[in-house]
Motif scaffolding. Structure first.
Motif, PDB file in Angstrom:
ATOM      1  N   GLY A 230      52.959  38.299  50.304  1.00 46.99           N
ATOM      2  CA  GLY A 230      53.160  39.552  50.622  1.00 46.99           C
ATOM      3  C   GLY A 230      53.736  40.262  49.222  1.00 46.99           C
ATOM      4  N   TRP A 231      53.561  39.556  48.233  1.00 45.09           N
ATOM      5  CA  TRP A 231      54.039  40.382  46.644  1.00 45.09           C
ATOM      6  C   TRP A 231      53.261  41.207  46.305  1.00 45.09           C
ATOM      7  CZ3 TRP A 231      56.609  35.123  44.212  1.00 45.09           C
ATOM      8  CH2 TRP A 231      57.531  34.886  44.829  1.00 45.09           C
ATOM      9  N   ILE A 232      52.174  41.238  46.742  1.00 40.61           N
ATOM     10  CA  ILE A 232      50.954  42.487  46.438  1.00 40.61           C
ATOM     11  C   ILE A 232      50.260  43.025  47.616  1.00 40.61           C
ATOM     12  CG2 ILE A 232      50.699  41.438  43.976  1.00 40.61           C
ATOM     13  CD1 ILE A 232      47.945  40.605  45.074  1.00 40.61           C
ATOM     14  N   SER A 233      49.979  44.292  47.517  1.00 38.65           N
ATOM     15  CA  SER A 233      49.328  44.805  48.552  1.00 38.65           C
ATOM     16  C   SER A 233      47.756  44.401  48.812  1.00 38.65           C
ATOM     17  CB  SER A 233      49.536  46.557  48.443  1.00 38.65           C
ATOM     18  OG  SER A 233      48.756  46.956  47.276  1.00 38.65           O
ATOM     19  N   GLN A 234      47.373  44.913  49.722  1.00 35.88           N
ATOM     20  CA  GLN A 234      45.822  44.724  50.302  1.00 35.88           C
ATOM     21  C   GLN A 234      44.934  45.476  48.848  1.00 35.88           C
ATOM     22  OE1 GLN A 234      44.191  42.559  51.955  1.00 35.88           O
ATOM     23  NE2 GLN A 234      42.171  43.402  51.503  1.00 35.88           N
ATOM     24  N   LYS A 235      45.340  46.662  48.701  1.00 28.68           N
ATOM     25  CA  LYS A 235      44.758  47.531  47.584  1.00 28.68           C
ATOM     26  C   LYS A 235      44.733  46.648  46.182  1.00 28.68           C
ATOM     27  CE  LYS A 235      44.431  52.291  45.785  1.00 28.68           C
ATOM     28  NZ  LYS A 235      45.211  53.629  46.023  1.00 28.68           N
ATOM     29  N   GLU A 236      46.128  46.300  45.815  1.00 30.43           N
ATOM     30  CA  GLU A 236      46.342  45.715  44.723  1.00 30.43           C
ATOM     31  C   GLU A 236      45.362  44.442  44.541  1.00 30.43           C
ATOM     32  OE1 GLU A 236      50.607  46.328  43.119  1.00 30.43           O
ATOM     33  OE2 GLU A 236      50.533  45.590  44.990  1.00 30.43           O
ATOM     34  N   TYR A 237      45.343  43.838  45.482  1.00 30.17           N
ATOM     35  CA  TYR A 237      44.693  42.588  45.730  1.00 30.17           C
ATOM     36  C   TYR A 237      43.239  42.509  45.415  1.00 30.17           C
ATOM     37  CZ  TYR A 237      42.076  38.160  47.761  1.00 30.17           C
ATOM     38  OH  TYR A 237      41.332  37.195  47.793  1.00 30.17           O
ATOM     39  N   GLN A 238      42.523  43.415  46.188  1.00 31.56           N
ATOM     40  CA  GLN A 238      41.082  43.780  46.214  1.00 31.56           C
ATOM     41  C   GLN A 238      40.772  44.409  44.763  1.00 31.56           C
ATOM     42  OE1 GLN A 238      40.238  46.428  49.384  1.00 31.56           O
ATOM     43  NE2 GLN A 238      39.785  44.793  50.804  1.00 31.56           N
ATOM     44  N   LYS A 239      41.594  45.351  44.115  1.00 31.18           N
ATOM     45  CA  LYS A 239      41.352  45.829  42.830  1.00 31.18           C
ATOM     46  C   LYS A 239      41.158  44.886  41.827  1.00 31.18           C
ATOM     47  CE  LYS A 239      42.982  49.028  39.185  1.00 31.18           C
ATOM     48  NZ  LYS A 239      44.041  49.826  38.776  1.00 31.18           N
ATOM     49  N   ALA A 240      42.221  43.790  41.805  1.00 32.61           N
ATOM     50  CA  ALA A 240      42.155  42.751  40.828  1.00 32.61           C
ATOM     51  C   ALA A 240      40.984  41.615  40.985  1.00 32.61           C
ATOM     52  CB  ALA A 240      43.604  42.032  41.093  1.00 32.61           C
ATOM     53  N   VAL A 241      40.912  41.001  42.303  1.00 30.54           N
ATOM     54  CA  VAL A 241      39.732  40.289  42.343  1.00 30.54           C
ATOM     55  C   VAL A 241      38.550  40.490  41.820  1.00 30.54           C
ATOM     56  CG1 VAL A 241      38.415  39.329  44.253  1.00 30.54           C
ATOM     57  CG2 VAL A 241      40.985  39.282  44.434  1.00 30.54           C
ATOM     58  N   PHE A 242      38.301  41.914  41.858  1.00 30.31           N
ATOM     59  CA  PHE A 242      36.899  42.081  41.484  1.00 30.31           C
ATOM     60  C   PHE A 242      36.762  42.504  39.835  1.00 30.31           C
ATOM     61  CE2 PHE A 242      36.175  43.009  45.929  1.00 30.31           C
ATOM     62  CZ  PHE A 242      35.174  42.190  46.199  1.00 30.31           C
ATOM     63  N   GLU A 243      38.010  42.744  39.218  1.00 30.96           N
ATOM     64  CA  GLU A 243      37.969  43.039  37.788  1.00 30.96           C
ATOM     65  C   GLU A 243      37.666  41.861  36.829  1.00 30.96           C
ATOM     66  OE1 GLU A 243      41.624  44.001  34.307  1.00 30.96           O
ATOM     67  OE2 GLU A 243      42.063  44.064  36.447  1.00 30.96           O
ATOM     68  N   LYS A 244      36.979  42.199  36.025  1.00 34.15           N
ATOM     69  CA  LYS A 244      36.422  41.185  34.853  1.00 34.15           C
ATOM     70  C   LYS A 244      37.073  41.449  33.428  1.00 34.15           C
ATOM     71  CE  LYS A 244      33.886  38.326  37.703  1.00 34.15           C
ATOM     72  NZ  LYS A 244      32.694  38.439  37.850  1.00 34.15           N
ATOM     73  N   PRO A 245      38.149  41.101  33.336  1.00 29.81           N
ATOM     74  CA  PRO A 245      38.523  41.644  31.719  1.00 29.81           C
ATOM     75  C   PRO A 245      38.034  40.884  30.691  1.00 29.81           C
ATOM     76  CG  PRO A 245      40.496  40.716  33.317  1.00 29.81           C
ATOM     77  CD  PRO A 245      39.004  40.337  33.960  1.00 29.81           C
ATOM     78  N   ILE A 246      38.058  41.847  29.356  1.00 22.10           N
ATOM     79  CA  ILE A 246      37.405  41.355  28.445  1.00 22.10           C
ATOM     80  C   ILE A 246      38.305  40.277  27.655  1.00 22.10           C
ATOM     81  CG2 ILE A 246      36.685  41.917  25.824  1.00 22.10           C
ATOM     82  CD1 ILE A 246      35.887  44.632  26.970  1.00 22.10           C
ATOM     83  N   VAL A 247      37.782  38.950  27.130  1.00 17.87           N
ATOM     84  CA  VAL A 247      38.494  37.997  26.575  1.00 17.87           C
ATOM     85  C   VAL A 247      37.918  37.878  25.090  1.00 17.87           C
ATOM     86  CG1 VAL A 247      39.173  35.702  26.629  1.00 17.87           C
ATOM     87  CG2 VAL A 247      39.165  37.180  28.855  1.00 17.87           C
ATOM     88  N   TYR A 248      39.187  37.998  24.170  1.00 15.77           N
ATOM     89  CA  TYR A 248      38.779  37.952  22.871  1.00 15.77           C
ATOM     90  C   TYR A 248      38.778  36.253  22.342  1.00 15.77           C
ATOM     91  CZ  TYR A 248      39.139  42.895  22.730  1.00 15.77           C
ATOM     92  OH  TYR A 248      38.734  44.247  23.121  1.00 15.77           O
ATOM     93  N   ASP A 249      37.706  36.135  21.377  1.00  6.32           N
ATOM     94  CA  ASP A 249      37.971  34.853  21.045  1.00  6.32           C
ATOM     95  C   ASP A 249      38.366  34.723  19.476  1.00  6.32           C
ATOM     96  OD1 ASP A 249      37.373  32.072  20.422  1.00  6.32           O
ATOM     97  OD2 ASP A 249      35.275  31.858  20.587  1.00  6.32           O
ATOM     98  N   SER A 250      39.548  35.257  19.232  1.00 11.09           N
ATOM     99  CA  SER A 250      39.842  35.508  18.102  1.00 11.09           C
ATOM    100  C   SER A 250      40.314  34.196  17.203  1.00 11.09           C
ATOM    101  CB  SER A 250      41.243  36.469  17.974  1.00 11.09           C
ATOM    102  OG  SER A 250      40.854  37.739  18.824  1.00 11.09           O
ATOM    103  N   THR A 251      40.534  34.388  16.142  1.00 10.78           N
ATOM    104  CA  THR A 251      41.060  33.396  15.222  1.00 10.78           C
ATOM    105  C   THR A 251      42.686  33.238  15.412  1.00 10.78           C
ATOM    106  OG1 THR A 251      41.346  34.513  13.324  1.00 10.78           O
ATOM    107  CG2 THR A 251      39.353  33.312  13.479  1.00 10.78           C
ATOM    108  N   LEU A 252      43.295  32.041  15.337  1.00 14.62           N
ATOM    109  CA  LEU A 252      44.682  32.183  15.604  1.00 14.62           C
ATOM    110  C   LEU A 252      45.561  32.905  14.423  1.00 14.62           C
ATOM    111  CD1 LEU A 252      45.444  28.098  16.230  1.00 14.62           C
ATOM    112  CD2 LEU A 252      44.815  30.223  17.662  1.00 14.62           C
TER     113      LEU A 252
END
Length: 641
Positions: A230-252
């Motif tokens: 119950g720490w996030i709402s149904q709306k927050e959960y659904q939005k987050a589940v379908f998100e596909k963030p961009i990940v950068y393969d940067s040098t350290l």
């Protein structure tokens, strides 16, 4: 008797176990204190003058520290929901979780569930091995209990989130956030937070640059857990589940200006020996966009020599450095064509003969002695005897002009505009070699040899130093010391240091302008024609050494000074007729054309100081000052205006 034996058998194991526990407790004192007084190695960050990240510098662990108050609450909630839901209720270990895990392990006949609290995990990642021995587990519990006694829950979370390894060489939540997502913590989405919290369990297995789908799957499991609690709402959960963030393969390091960073480290390491582990924030004077086009300009010049002039030597290299003439700020510095192939920083480490680039300083000495740009000097050949220990060892030096001719008596202006060697040597002879040497020292040159060949630039100067020397002209007689570091701070130490500018008055502005005017003619009609540009005043001087080993262009505009050099690292000739005007002046022009596109605000015209006047001679106008009067017996013989 039997009663005594029974008591002995009962008490002895208790004493042994008690002694053993006391031994373990004493043995963990140092480990616990290291955690209580947590002081990890931290990454130092370099930023450009516009606060853009230039590079991360670290020794072994890439870690950016963040205090608990600056960690978003959603990150803390997600961590606790995933790793230790009862974190705020227990005293370092969770008895209920241990019993539950033990029952599951017994049923399965093997270890299937962990019961470590966040505090225990922190202890394990900091000090203890992963071997599953009873002694290690008891030590872990003892340290966790002691840490919970001395530190607040918030402090434990702060240390955990800064110490935890999150794959890809990232230690700590802030490092991983900036590394994987190029975002500060307060800009992370709920899904990105879950992706980071997915990593402590198995950083290599869930590392998103290599195993994106695995990481996403575990992140979604974490999101379901948050929703279940119950720490996030149904709306927050659904939005987050379908998100596909961009990940950068940067040098350290994410190092965008390695030559510049090396220069900064060289400066800072003397005063701050912990520069690689101390977590400093260093603001540099460079502008990343300018640095980028400077790097491209050196590469362009290199390829031009390869393709247009068929220069094939494998040690061919080049450099460019640009200063703000008004204050000495280093705007860009590229010490070679390709840092990956050679990290030798030619801007500050090479010391090459400067050839005719020294001539403006020789002529300035003459002007300050009272010569005028219109003064006549002999452009004639002479032979100089260099005495040896015996007459048989005597040598003779017969210098020549680049054009292999002589012009008789010519003006100072013409002699410098066309870089006439013989006229320069004769001028030095007229004013005296000692006067020239003393003048060069006054301007800031050092270790000047005591022979006449110095007026042709036979001695070596580091490129950054040469750029500094040319600010004498570009800044109207005020020489500025190059400044690469604007300020430095270390929040943990409460340290803030601002690096001052240094500007030295050397000659009057009206005297310096005489040289600015002559060096403008070098570009308009002399050896520097390839540096000429529209809509901006350019002045400067070429420099070419014997057999075309070094090709220099030292140029400046109304508010910047740039030095370009090309040559071979093994000191072999570049090639026939590969002069500074042909090789390096075009690189200067290429750089400035792009530089002015991103900085159109730069000043375009040289100002004429008070104290500079004109007189007419031989149907043309020439400059004079109260120190460099018109070259006539009576100053009233010429019209002055």
């Amino acid at each position: 008797m039997l009663k005594k034996i029974f008591l002995f058998l009962l008490i002895t194991p208790i004493l042994i176990i008690g002694g053993w526990l006391m031994y373990l407790y004493n043995s963990i004192k140092f480990d616990a204190e290291k955690l209580i007084y947590y002081n990890p190695p931290l990454t130092t960050q370099f930023f450009d003058r516009n606060d853009k990240l230039v590079a991360n510098l670290f020794s072994k662990e890439n870690r950016l520290y963040v205090k608990f108050k600056d960690i978003p609450g959603k990150i803390v909630e997600t961590l606790i929901a995933t790793e230790d839901t009862n974190f705020f209720e227990h005293e370092g270990f969770n008895v209920e979780a241990i019993i539950r895990a033990l029952i599951k392990d017994i049923k399965a006949g093997k270890k299937v569930e962990g019961a470590s609290t966040i505090t225990q995990q922190l202890v394990k990642m900091m000090y203890l091995s992963r071997e599953k021995r009873i002694e290690r587990k008891i030590k872990e519990l003892l340290i966790a209990t002691k840490v919970e006694h001395y530190l607040s829950k918030n402090k434990i979370l702060e240390i955990y989130l800064n110490q935890v390894y999150l794959g890809h060489g990232y230690y700590g939540i802030k490092t991983a956030s900036e590394g994987y997502f190029h975002k500060p913590l307060n800009k992370l989405t709920l899904k990105e937070i879950a992706m980071l919290i997915a990593l402590p369990k198995a950083p290599s297995f869930y590392e998103p640059t290599r195993h994106y789908s695995r990481n996403i799957a575990r992140a979604n499991t974490i999101l379901r857990r948050l929703h279940f609690l119950g720490w996030i709402s149904q709306k927050e959960y659904q939005k987050a589940v379908f998100e596909k963030p961009i990940v950068y393969d940067s040098t350290l390091t994410r190092n965008k200006a390695p030559y510049v960073v090396d220069m900064a480290i060289k400066i800072l390491s003397k005063e701050y020996p912990d520069i690689k582990i101390g977590g400093y924030k260093v603001k540099l004077s460079i502008d990343l966009e300018t640095q980028k086009i400077a790097k491209e300009a050196v590469k362009w010049g290199f390829e031009r020599l390869r393709k247009k002039y068929h220069v094939k030597n494998k040690t061919l290299n080049g450099l460019i450095v640009t200063l703000d003439s008004r204050n000495g700020d280093v705007l860009s510095a590229v010490g070679g064509v390709d840092y990956r192939k050679s990290n030798f920083n030619r801007v500050i480490q090479s010391k090459r003969s400067i050839g005719s680039a020294v001539k403006p300083f020789v002529y300035q000495i003459a002007l300050d002695l009272g010569y005028n740009p219109a003064s006549k000097i002999p452009d004639i050949s002479r032979t100089y005897k260099i005495s040896g220990n015996t007459p048989q060892e005597d040598k003779f030096w017969k210098p020549a002009n680049y054009e292999k001719n002589t012009l008789g008596y010519i003006t100072l202006r013409k002699a410098l505009v066309h870089s006439r060697n013989l006229a320069t040597i004769n001028l030095a002879s007229l004013i005296g070699l000692d006067t020239v040497i003393n003048g060069l020292y006054k301007f800031g040159f050092d270790k000047v040899p005591e022979n006449l060949s110095i007026v042709l630039g036979s001695f070596g100067v580091k490129p950054l130093k040469l750029a500094e020397e040319y600010t004498l002209f570009a800044n109207y007689g005020k020489k500025v010391t190059p400044r690469l570091i604007l300020n430095l701070e270390n929040p943990k130490k409460g340290l803030k240091v601002k690096y001052p500018r240094r500007i030295d008055d050397i000659i009057p502005d009206y005297q310096a302008y005489l040289m600015i005017s002559i060096l403008q003619d070098v570009v308009k009609k002399g050896t520097g024609k390839n540096a000429k540009m529209k809509n901006i005043d350019v002045a400067g001087k070429t420099g070419t050494t014997n057999n075309f080993r070094d090709a220099w262009w030292c140029g400046f505009t109304p508010d910047t000074t740039t030095v370009v050099w090309f040559g071979n690292d093994d000191n072999k000739p570049i090639g026939k007729r590969m002069s500074g005007g042909r090789v390096s002046a075009p690189v200067f022009k290429h750089f400035y054309q792009n530089f002015l596109k991103i900085h159109p605000e730069r000043k375009r015209k040289f100002d004429i100081p008070k104290g500079v006047k004109y007189f007419k001679i031989d149907s043309y106008k020439e400059l004079f000052t109260k120190r460099s009067l018109p070259p006539s017996i009576k100053k009233f013989d010429v019209p002055v205006f």
